[in-house]
Design an enzyme around this catalytic site. Structure first.
Site, PDB file in Angstrom:
ATOM      1  N   CYS A  24      25.774  56.585 -26.321  1.00 34.17           N
ATOM      2  CA  CYS A  24      26.458  56.686 -27.800  1.00 34.17           C
ATOM      3  C   CYS A  24      27.225  57.778 -27.930  1.00 34.17           C
ATOM      4  CB  CYS A  24      25.630  56.426 -28.699  1.00 34.17           C
ATOM      5  SG  CYS A  24      24.852  54.657 -28.696  1.00 34.17           S
ATOM      6  N   HIS A  74      39.569  47.687 -36.145  1.00 34.26           N
ATOM      7  CA  HIS A  74      40.221  48.174 -35.111  1.00 34.26           C
ATOM      8  C   HIS A  74      40.539  49.485 -35.169  1.00 34.26           C
ATOM      9  CE1 HIS A  74      40.437  43.889 -33.952  1.00 34.26           C
ATOM     10  NE2 HIS A  74      40.608  44.494 -32.385  1.00 34.26           N
ATOM     11  N   GLU A 132      25.414  46.334 -35.903  1.00 33.92           N
ATOM     12  CA  GLU A 132      26.191  47.047 -35.061  1.00 33.92           C
ATOM     13  C   GLU A 132      26.111  46.110 -33.741  1.00 33.92           C
ATOM     14  OE1 GLU A 132      26.306  51.550 -35.002  1.00 33.92           O
ATOM     15  OE2 GLU A 132      25.124  51.039 -33.315  1.00 33.92           O
TER      16      GLU A 132
END
Length: 145
Positions: A24, A74, A132
């Site tokens: 991550c 986005h 998520e």
């Protein structure tokens, strides 16, 4: 009687956790799902276009789309001092920058504040879940706060 009403939203965004000790720490994306639940009493004004509703689903949609989905969809979410930031990225990329790590937990705190700022005074934000992935989410609940 108090009733809970929920609307679900989806958006795509990327982030990186600069201090993470695993994958991550790289810029990576998610297909986020956001569940927004409000609490209130149904309107019982005869002849009102909102008769029988706690809140019109379209009103929730308008608030969440303008305050969360629009800005985050986005976008790349980073810490303000992320090593990934450079002038080219700042010019070309839709960015959301935080003073803290953009974890799901920290993102949901920000999102709750954004939503609460536009919620009608007679409606309480009850809970928000930010997925998520299909099996991982952070959850905020008014009862806990």
């Amino acid at each position: 009687m108090k009733i809970r009403v929920t609307k679900i939203f989806e958006f795509e965004a990327a982030h990186a956790l600069d201090c993470h000790d695993g994958k991550c720490s790289n810029i990576h994306g998610h297909s986020y799902k956001l569940h927004v639940t409000v609490l209130g009493e149904p309107n019982h004004e005869k002849g009102s276009s909102k008769d029988g509703m706690v809140i019109d689903f379209s009103d929730i949609k308008s608030i969440v789309k303008s305050m969360v989905v629009g800005p985050f969809d986005h976008a790349l979410v980073l810490e303000k001092d992320s090593p990934y930031l450079n002038e080219d990225l700042r010019k070309r990329q839709k960015l959301i920058l935080y003073d803290i790590q953009p974890t799901a937990e920290n993102m949901i705190i920000d999102m709750v504040g954004r939503i609460q700022s536009k919620m009608p005074s007679n409606i309480q934000l009850h809970s928000v879940k930010l997925y998520e992935t299909a099996s991982s989410f952070a959850e905020w609940n008014a009862y806990d706060n």
